[in-house]
Scaffold this active site. Structure first.
Site, PDB file in Angstrom:
ATOM      1  N   SER A   1      -1.770  -9.794  12.208  1.00 42.93           N
ATOM      2  CA  SER A   1      -0.254  -9.257  12.172  1.00 42.93           C
ATOM      3  C   SER A   1      -0.022  -9.078  13.771  1.00 42.93           C
ATOM      4  O   SER A   1      -0.779  -9.111  14.662  1.00 42.93           O
ATOM      5  CB  SER A   1      -0.149  -8.237  11.596  1.00 42.93           C
ATOM      6  N   TYR A   2       1.192  -8.842  14.078  1.00 42.80           N
ATOM      7  CA  TYR A   2       1.803  -8.653  15.464  1.00 42.80           C
ATOM      8  C   TYR A   2       0.860  -7.771  16.224  1.00 42.80           C
ATOM      9  O   TYR A   2       0.677  -6.441  15.748  1.00 42.80           O
ATOM     10  CB  TYR A   2       3.368  -8.193  15.473  1.00 42.80           C
TER      11      TYR A   2
END
Length: 862
Positions: free
Chosen positions: A335-336
């Site tokens: 994820s980010y």
């Protein structure tokens, strides 16, 4: 049918998002800038059929800079940069022509969906994109909405589709907070950096740094490192004494006890305690306690913790780790990676993420057990309201990612699994003994449930010797009692992990910028990275920080920057006015700058102790055109020539070698010429030190050598040695390197193109005549009779390098092997002879592209 333009932050991101939304049914083409692709498909948008065009930028479209003369260090007082100097937005990378590319793709579009990274920088890029495309898009009808913002944290089908179904708007306030930070850092950093660099490089020759920079975040970061250095230097070791007792509870076994007083610093008192107990033969068990203890599973992973672990355990620098994390994110593996949050939202699909890892051979057994027995809810961490914690979004193998990419991914995945695992439980047994009046203790730990340490073995409870079974009142034979003399030890230099912790604690930088600030102080020779990724300040770093403390401690302490960061966050939240914060902060630093300039003698006194004066540095090389005495060549960065008699310093091109050029002199100023070279496989050209710093003609800029000089008759000038327009760049001219024989070559005076020709020729001269076909200057070549490649035993030939069929097989284009990227940029007017008429003499030269170089396991956790 509506046309919808969608813009992501990177080309790879655009491709992934388009593939998900189009379900793979898309066509792709390369954009006009040759870097970004455009992916097109049809679908539905806000209830209407639409034609989608998905493309990207490459990070920031624009960058902030001063206009015109304010970019010149020589023409402007640095104090003017705080308020008088106007700024403007320029294209961040003009070669990408990103604004033109966006306008071409945006023309005629009805709506735009912004898929930029979901942080403050991403919001800022949103408005850079909008500024470029809104003028060319179709005008909205009435109050029709045309601008949409997608919010997402990972490149998964679920997250991307959800973002498309819940489009919001870009945040103007967050974008403004980035604008404010950019302007503050530009004005403050440039003013202090220009003043410091010019002042100290004009006085000292061995600073060994091409830029003596100041940064509102960079300088406090350096301050932490120097503060630790000062503690080490001022540390005075103290002697202390410890009583150590060993008991033998069972035959052939020994147990070492810890003294409850720990240590004493007085030798006589320590000896007194020893005398009190050394006659004892047995130790008495005073108490036995057993207590079940818990080692908690980790909080969910945020950026700062990831960077700490990457440095301390994986041996990766913060910036390198961040680059790898961003690559893993754009490829859809995690994820980010920029988040301050350590708490999963209530609706986060933890089981779904865990199931993705159920077949991974590295931790499949642990994951399957968790899925069958039930996961533990993660500990409640901090919710910063930005992105979920860093989480693996798909399974991967070492063969897939390789090297550092796999090592970082493996840690992120193990950390995630650990957050939903059970705590580690162990039984701690503490036995308290008395020997005479003194108390001693021993502690033993036995793991009862390993919990998360199965997947994070470096956190496991260390194995200790098993304690014997004892009851209160038992007497145990004493094996040995002795007095140990020890000394306190100094702290070690800060590790990157410790520095990151300090920066986070004091609010210096953001999770995204912390790696950049640490990298800056390393690149600028303020600290060096030693084994264990410890940061040891250099002399220059130490003197700078001590100088700031001496003049104005607030320049280096974290307090002011921390306060500024809070103001910037208030702008992002809409609680502070952009212009007021900017004006107030610049006014504070402007006052500090003036005081710093007035008090610079205080820092100069420290510099004098550590560095040599300019006049005492370097070796004699070439003669000054004014006094005709030898000037000294100073090799330390930035390399330069200094005339101690005239007290003048002349800049030189960097990243190469400098030597005297045949004792020839410039016809304009009588300075001896020097020859710059990037090596035998690179390029070289002569230059006049005076002309290089003081351009003699209007069409010349500072930093130009003889290969760009437009003197009409000088034998070394572009006018006499220029042959033809460069075969690759727009503004360059191929100039004969008259020093290169017998392996003759000509080199572009702008880019790194080098053309090798006429090997073993005795003489090569540029003719006054030009080619009828391409307007390039003709060359006259004399070959040795024994090695002449010319037909019919001829030794002389005159012709065009590009068009003459006799010369065709004797010419080969290469790229110069540079030690660094080009030492100088800049574009001059194409004047003088041998330029061609805007036409490239092409077709005959085959450029050879330089090979890409790749790099790559440090030990795991200790």
């Amino acid at each position: 049918m509506k046309t919808v333009l969608m813009v992501a932050e990177k080309p790879s991101l655009a491709q992934s998002i388009a593939r998900i939304l189009s379900r793979g049914n898309m066509s792709s083409r390369k954009g006009l800038n040759g870097v970004c692709y455009v992916h097109e498909y049809t679908g539905s948008f806000v209830g209407q059929s639409a034609h989608f065009k998905m493309t990207s930028v490459c990070g920031h479209v624009m960058t902030l800079d001063f206009i015109g003369k304010y970019n010149s260090w020589d023409k402007v007082d640095p104090a003017e940069l705080f308020s008088k100097a106007p700024t403007e937005k320029k294209e961040a990378n003009p070669k990408l022509t990103m604004v033109k590319f966006l306008q071409v793709e945006g023309r005629g579009c009805d709506c735009i969906v912004l898929w930029l990274d979901c942080d403050k920088e991403g919001e800022n890029i949103c408005f850079e994109v909008l500024d470029a495309v809104l003028p060319v898009m179709n005008k909205p009808r009435g109050s029709e909405r045309t601008i949409y913002r997608a919010k997402f944290s990972s490149i998964t089908d679920t997250d991307i589709c959800s973002a498309m179904n819940h489009l919001g708007e870009p945040s103007r306030n967050e974008a403004l907070s980035v604008d404010a930070r950019q302007e503050l850092d530009l004005r403050i950093g440039c003013a202090f950096t220009r003043f410091q660099t010019k002042y100290f490089q004009g006085k000292y020759g061995n600073l060994d740094s091409s830029l003596i920079s100041f940064g509102p975040c960079q300088t406090p970061t350096l301050g932490f490192c120097v503060e630790r250095h000062d503690k080490i230097q001022s540390f005075k070791p103290e002697t202390y004494w410890v009583l150590q007792a060993k008991v033998n509870p069972e035959k052939e076994s020994s147990l070492t006890l810890d003294w409850d007083r720990v240590r004493v610093f007085d030798r006589e008192i320590a000896q007194m305690f020893l005398n009190m107990i050394k006659v004892a033969k047995e130790a008495k068990v005073e108490s036995v306690s057993k207590k079940e203890k818990v080692k908690q599973r980790p909080l969910a992973l945020n950026t700062v913790e990831m960077l700490r672990v990457a440095s301390a355990a994986l041996g990766m620098g913060p910036q390198h780790a961040m680059q790898i994390a961003e690559r893993l994110y754009t490829q859809g593996y995690i994820s980010y990676p920029r988040t301050e949050t350590t708490h999963y939202p209530e609706n986060f699909d933890l089981k779904g993420c865990l199931r993705l890892q159920a077949s991974n051979p590295y931790w499949a057994e642990t994951v399957q057990t968790l899925l069958s027995d039930g996961i533990n809810h993660p500990r409640k961490g901090h919710d910063a309201g930005d992105h979920p914690p860093i989480t693996p979004m798909r399974s991967a193998t070492e063969a897939e990612l390789g090297g550092d990419g796999w090592r970082l991914y493996e840690y992120i995945t193990r950390h995630f699994i650990a957050t939903v695992s059970a705590d580690c439980k162990y039984l701690q047994t503490t036995i308290s003994f008395s020997i005479g009046p003194e108390r001693f203790t021993c502690i033993g730990k036995v793991v009862t449930s390993p919990g998360f340490t199965e997947v994070m073995p470096w956190h496991s409870i260390p194995l200790e010797e098993n304690l014997p079974h004892c009851e209160k009142g038992d007497l145990v034979p004493i094996g040995e009692i002795k007095l140990l003399e020890k000394q306190t030890s100094p702290p070690d230099y800060l590790t990157e992990a410790e520095l990151i912790t300090l920066m986070e604690k004091h609010g210096i930088g953001t999770d995204a910028s912390i790696p950049v600030h640490i990298n800056n102080i390393c690149q600028r020779n303020y600290v060096i990275v030693e084994s264990g990724r410890r940061l040891k300040p250099t002399n220059l770093g130490i003197v700078l920080v001590h100088g700031y403390y001496k003049i104005d401690a607030e320049l280096v302490l974290p307090t002011i920057r921390s306060a500024v960061e809070k103001q910037l966050n208030l702008i992002a939240l809409g609680k502070a006015n952009y212009h007021q914060v900017l004006e107030h902060t610049l006014d504070i630093f402007k006052r500090k700058f003036h005081y710093f300039v007035d008090s610079i003698a205080g820092m100069d006194e420290l510099m004098e102790v550590s560095f040599s004066p300019l006049a005492a540095t370097g070796k004699p090389l070439s003669r000054c055109g004014k006094c005709h005495r030898f000037m000294k060549y100073i090799q330390a960065k930035p390399s330069r020539l200094h005339c101690s008699h005239c007290d003048d310093t002349y800049s030189l091109p960097q990243n190469g070698t400098i030597k005297l050029y045949k004792e020839l002199r410039c016809p304009l100023d009588d300075f001896e010429l020097v020859l710059w070279s990037s090596g035998s496989r690179g390029k070289s050209y002569p230059l006049c030190p005076y002309c290089y710093n003081h351009p003699p003609f209007r069409d010349m800029k500072k930093g130009m050598g003889c290969n760009e000089c437009t003197h009409p008759t000088c034998q070394h000038s572009l006018s006499m040695l220029g042959i033809g327009q460069c075969v690759e760049c727009e503004n360059g001219v191929l100039v004969l390197d008259s020093t290169s024989g017998p392996k003759w070559k000509m080199a572009c005076n702008k880019c790194n193109v080098v053309v090798h020709f006429f090997e073993n020729a005795h003489k090569v001269r540029v003719s006054q005549e030009t080619c009828d076909l391409c307007d390039a200057a003709l060359v006259d070549v004399d070959f040795n009779k024994a090695k002449s490649p010319l037909p019919g035993d001829e030794t002389q030939h005159s012709g065009c390098v590009f068009c003459d069929p006799v010369f065709q097989d004797l010419v080969e284009l290469k790229h110069a092997a540079m030690r660094h990227p080009m030492h100088r940029g800049g574009q001059g007017k194409r004047q003088g002879r041998g330029r061609g008429k805007g036409r490239r003499p092409g077709g005959r030269l085959n450029p050879k592209k330089p090979k890409d170089k790749m790099a790559a396991l440090a030990a795991y956790f200790v």
